[in-house]
Design a protein around this motif. Structure first.
Motif, PDB file in Angstrom:
ATOM      1  N   PRO A   1       9.167  11.644   1.172  1.00 49.99           N
ATOM      2  CA  PRO A   1      10.543  12.152   1.227  1.00 49.99           C
ATOM      3  C   PRO A   1      11.451  11.266   2.098  1.00 49.99           C
ATOM      4  O   PRO A   1      12.623  11.095   1.777  1.00 49.99           O
ATOM      5  CB  PRO A   1      10.399  13.548   1.827  1.00 49.99           C
ATOM      6  N   ASP A   2      10.907  10.689   3.162  1.00 48.43           N
ATOM      7  CA  ASP A   2      11.712   9.807   4.017  1.00 48.43           C
ATOM      8  C   ASP A   2      12.154   8.564   3.256  1.00 48.43           C
ATOM      9  O   ASP A   2      13.305   8.140   3.350  1.00 48.43           O
ATOM     10  CB  ASP A   2      10.918   9.394   5.264  1.00 48.43           C
ATOM     11  N   ALA A   3      11.235   7.976   2.507  1.00 43.23           N
ATOM     12  CA  ALA A   3      11.584   6.799   1.712  1.00 43.23           C
ATOM     13  C   ALA A   3      12.575   7.165   0.617  1.00 43.23           C
ATOM     14  O   ALA A   3      13.510   6.409   0.338  1.00 43.23           O
ATOM     15  CB  ALA A   3      10.326   6.180   1.111  1.00 43.23           C
ATOM     16  N   ALA A   4      12.393   8.316  -0.003  1.00 41.52           N
ATOM     17  CA  ALA A   4      13.327   8.766  -1.046  1.00 41.52           C
ATOM     18  C   ALA A   4      14.727   8.947  -0.472  1.00 41.52           C
ATOM     19  O   ALA A   4      15.715   8.551  -1.091  1.00 41.52           O
ATOM     20  CB  ALA A   4      12.829  10.063  -1.682  1.00 41.52           C
ATOM     21  N   ARG A   5      14.806   9.553   0.722  1.00 39.38           N
ATOM     22  CA  ARG A   5      16.122   9.733   1.361  1.00 39.38           C
ATOM     23  C   ARG A   5      16.756   8.385   1.700  1.00 39.38           C
ATOM     24  O   ARG A   5      17.960   8.186   1.503  1.00 39.38           O
ATOM     25  CB  ARG A   5      15.996  10.597   2.613  1.00 39.38           C
ATOM     26  N   ALA A   6      15.955   7.457   2.204  1.00 36.17           N
ATOM     27  CA  ALA A   6      16.478   6.128   2.549  1.00 36.17           C
ATOM     28  C   ALA A   6      16.991   5.419   1.301  1.00 36.17           C
ATOM     29  O   ALA A   6      18.078   4.832   1.318  1.00 36.17           O
ATOM     30  CB  ALA A   6      15.402   5.297   3.243  1.00 36.17           C
ATOM     31  N   MET A   7      16.231   5.488   0.208  1.00 35.07           N
ATOM     32  CA  MET A   7      16.665   4.840  -1.029  1.00 35.07           C
ATOM     33  C   MET A   7      17.910   5.519  -1.583  1.00 35.07           C
ATOM     34  O   MET A   7      18.857   4.857  -2.004  1.00 35.07           O
ATOM     35  CB  MET A   7      15.542   4.860  -2.069  1.00 35.07           C
ATOM     36  N   SER A   8      17.937   6.832  -1.568  1.00 30.75           N
ATOM     37  CA  SER A   8      19.095   7.566  -2.072  1.00 30.75           C
ATOM     38  C   SER A   8      20.360   7.213  -1.281  1.00 30.75           C
ATOM     39  O   SER A   8      21.416   6.958  -1.866  1.00 30.75           O
ATOM     40  CB  SER A   8      18.829   9.069  -1.999  1.00 30.75           C
ATOM     41  N   ALA A   9      20.241   7.169   0.024  1.00 28.53           N
ATOM     42  CA  ALA A   9      21.401   6.829   0.867  1.00 28.53           C
ATOM     43  C   ALA A   9      21.870   5.402   0.589  1.00 28.53           C
ATOM     44  O   ALA A   9      23.077   5.138   0.500  1.00 28.53           O
ATOM     45  CB  ALA A   9      21.049   7.002   2.338  1.00 28.53           C
ATOM     46  N   HIS A  10      20.930   4.492   0.437  1.00 29.95           N
ATOM     47  CA  HIS A  10      21.283   3.098   0.144  1.00 29.95           C
ATOM     48  C   HIS A  10      22.001   2.995  -1.201  1.00 29.95           C
ATOM     49  O   HIS A  10      23.054   2.364  -1.311  1.00 29.95           O
ATOM     50  CB  HIS A  10      20.016   2.239   0.150  1.00 29.95           C
ATOM     51  N   LEU A  11      21.446   3.649  -2.221  1.00 29.48           N
ATOM     52  CA  LEU A  11      22.060   3.588  -3.547  1.00 29.48           C
ATOM     53  C   LEU A  11      23.420   4.274  -3.570  1.00 29.48           C
ATOM     54  O   LEU A  11      24.354   3.796  -4.224  1.00 29.48           O
ATOM     55  CB  LEU A  11      21.127   4.198  -4.595  1.00 29.48           C
TER      56      LEU A  11
ATOM     57  N   ARG B   1       0.791  -1.234   0.000  1.00 29.54           N
ATOM     58  CA  ARG B   1       0.000   0.000   0.000  1.00 29.54           C
ATOM     59  C   ARG B   1       0.822   1.283   0.000  1.00 29.54           C
ATOM     60  O   ARG B   1       0.265   2.364  -0.115  1.00 29.54           O
ATOM     61  CB  ARG B   1      -0.903   0.019   1.218  1.00 29.54           C
ATOM     62  N   GLY B   2       2.146   1.183   0.190  1.00 28.30           N
ATOM     63  CA  GLY B   2       2.965   2.386   0.300  1.00 28.30           C
ATOM     64  C   GLY B   2       2.835   2.983   1.692  1.00 28.30           C
ATOM     65  O   GLY B   2       1.993   2.573   2.491  1.00 28.30           O
ATOM     66  N   LYS B   3       3.662   3.973   1.970  1.00 27.34           N
ATOM     67  CA  LYS B   3       3.670   4.582   3.298  1.00 27.34           C
ATOM     68  C   LYS B   3       2.344   5.257   3.618  1.00 27.34           C
ATOM     69  O   LYS B   3       1.796   5.093   4.706  1.00 27.34           O
ATOM     70  CB  LYS B   3       4.807   5.598   3.414  1.00 27.34           C
ATOM     71  N   ASP B   4       1.825   6.015   2.666  1.00 27.43           N
ATOM     72  CA  ASP B   4       0.598   6.761   2.930  1.00 27.43           C
ATOM     73  C   ASP B   4      -0.632   5.864   3.030  1.00 27.43           C
ATOM     74  O   ASP B   4      -1.552   6.160   3.794  1.00 27.43           O
ATOM     75  CB  ASP B   4       0.382   7.826   1.852  1.00 27.43           C
TER      76      ASP B   4
ATOM     77  N   GLU C   1      10.518   3.591   8.945  1.00 31.04           N
ATOM     78  CA  GLU C   1      11.971   3.702   8.805  1.00 31.04           C
ATOM     79  C   GLU C   1      12.662   2.380   9.088  1.00 31.04           C
ATOM     80  O   GLU C   1      13.606   2.003   8.387  1.00 31.04           O
ATOM     81  CB  GLU C   1      12.506   4.805   9.715  1.00 31.04           C
ATOM     82  N   LEU C   2      12.205   1.661  10.105  1.00 32.77           N
ATOM     83  CA  LEU C   2      12.791   0.357  10.407  1.00 32.77           C
ATOM     84  C   LEU C   2      12.407  -0.681   9.358  1.00 32.77           C
ATOM     85  O   LEU C   2      13.224  -1.518   8.979  1.00 32.77           O
ATOM     86  CB  LEU C   2      12.355  -0.125  11.789  1.00 32.77           C
ATOM     87  N   ALA C   3      11.173  -0.621   8.893  1.00 35.91           N
ATOM     88  CA  ALA C   3      10.682  -1.627   7.951  1.00 35.91           C
ATOM     89  C   ALA C   3      11.371  -1.546   6.594  1.00 35.91           C
ATOM     90  O   ALA C   3      11.556  -2.560   5.938  1.00 35.91           O
ATOM     91  CB  ALA C   3       9.169  -1.493   7.782  1.00 35.91           C
ATOM     92  N   VAL C   4      11.754  -0.358   6.174  1.00 34.05           N
ATOM     93  CA  VAL C   4      12.333  -0.217   4.840  1.00 34.05           C
ATOM     94  C   VAL C   4      13.852  -0.086   4.851  1.00 34.05           C
ATOM     95  O   VAL C   4      14.456   0.051   3.787  1.00 34.05           O
ATOM     96  CB  VAL C   4      11.718   0.979   4.067  1.00 34.05           C
ATOM     97  N   ALA C   5      14.461  -0.140   6.006  1.00 37.30           N
ATOM     98  CA  ALA C   5      15.919  -0.010   6.078  1.00 37.30           C
ATOM     99  C   ALA C   5      16.577  -1.149   5.307  1.00 37.30           C
ATOM    100  O   ALA C   5      16.326  -2.320   5.581  1.00 37.30           O
ATOM    101  CB  ALA C   5      16.378  -0.018   7.526  1.00 37.30           C
ATOM    102  N   PRO C   6      17.394  -0.835   4.303  1.00 41.79           N
ATOM    103  CA  PRO C   6      18.088  -1.892   3.561  1.00 41.79           C
ATOM    104  C   PRO C   6      19.037  -2.640   4.484  1.00 41.79           C
ATOM    105  O   PRO C   6      19.713  -2.040   5.306  1.00 41.79           O
ATOM    106  CB  PRO C   6      18.872  -1.125   2.493  1.00 41.79           C
ATOM    107  N   VAL C   7      19.068  -3.955   4.347  1.00 36.30           N
ATOM    108  CA  VAL C   7      19.908  -4.759   5.230  1.00 36.30           C
ATOM    109  C   VAL C   7      21.058  -5.443   4.517  1.00 36.30           C
ATOM    110  O   VAL C   7      22.054  -5.766   5.144  1.00 36.30           O
ATOM    111  CB  VAL C   7      19.076  -5.820   5.986  1.00 36.30           C
ATOM    112  N   ALA C   8      20.932  -5.695   3.230  1.00 41.41           N
ATOM    113  CA  ALA C   8      21.971  -6.433   2.527  1.00 41.41           C
ATOM    114  C   ALA C   8      23.192  -5.550   2.292  1.00 41.41           C
ATOM    115  O   ALA C   8      23.066  -4.400   1.906  1.00 41.41           O
ATOM    116  CB  ALA C   8      21.450  -6.951   1.195  1.00 41.41           C
ATOM    117  N   GLU C   9      24.354  -6.097   2.531  1.00 43.25           N
ATOM    118  CA  GLU C   9      25.611  -5.386   2.307  1.00 43.25           C
ATOM    119  C   GLU C   9      26.255  -5.876   1.020  1.00 43.25           C
ATOM    120  O   GLU C   9      26.138  -7.040   0.658  1.00 43.25           O
ATOM    121  CB  GLU C   9      26.579  -5.632   3.472  1.00 43.25           C
TER     122      GLU C   9
END
Length: 178
Positions: A106-116, A29-32, A62-70
């Protein structure tokens, strides 16, 4: 005879169930669109328990979408095949949630940007070209595009592709010393 499960173990199991439910709900469903009530329902717990463990929908997201794979090792083609094997098959719920939400949150975008960015930096370190930072960024952006094309747009050539074939094509973007 099996000994009784401790209170701490039950609590940890509940937290894991809630996180798993949140990943799936945010992915669907996405964040919203996701709600604490729906997440609690998926986890089989009362909504107040979700709030007790995570404090807010934002903190849970934030916890649910945090990338875990290194990114491991210097074997870029092997790593690409591993990453694409995951991205072209079953998408992990946390990744699905992040991808679905990154364009509206914006939070998800920042998380994805940081991961990438982290992935690109690791790839840059093993590249054998002068323009390695750009090539690494193009490579991680390409993997993102492949993932979206497969799981959200159902592009037939991507859906039917073998991960090894996609990895072979993408490996040409970032040559290494191997």
């Amino acid at each position: 005879m099996k000994s009784p499960v401790s209170r701490a173990e039950r609590r940890a199991a509940t937290v894991d169930r809630i996180l798993d439910a949140a990943r799936r709900e945010f992915g669907d469903r996405g964040k919203d669109g996701a709600t604490i009530r729906a997440i609690a329902g998926r986890a089989g717990v009362d909504p107040s328990l979700v709030m007790q463990h995570f404090g807010s929908k934002q903190e849970l997201f934030e916890l649910a979408v945090a990338p875990v794979a290194e990114l491991d090792g210097d074997d870029v083609p092997g790593h690409l095949a591993d990453v694409l094997d995951v991205r072209l098959r079953e998408l992990p719920p946390a990744t699905r949630a992040l991808l679905r939400s990154m364009l509206t949150s914006p939070d998800a975008a920042r998380a994805m940007s940081a991961h990438l960015q982290g992935r690109a930096e690791r790839l840059t370190a093993v590249a054998a070209t002068d323009d390695a930072p750009l090539r690494a960024a193009v490579l991680v952006a390409s993997i993102l595009g492949v993932t979206i094309a497969r799981h959200f747009l159902d592009l037939p050539e991507i859906r039917l592709a073998e991960p090894e074939d996609v990895a072979r094509i993408l490996s040409a973007i970032l040559p290494t010393d191997e």
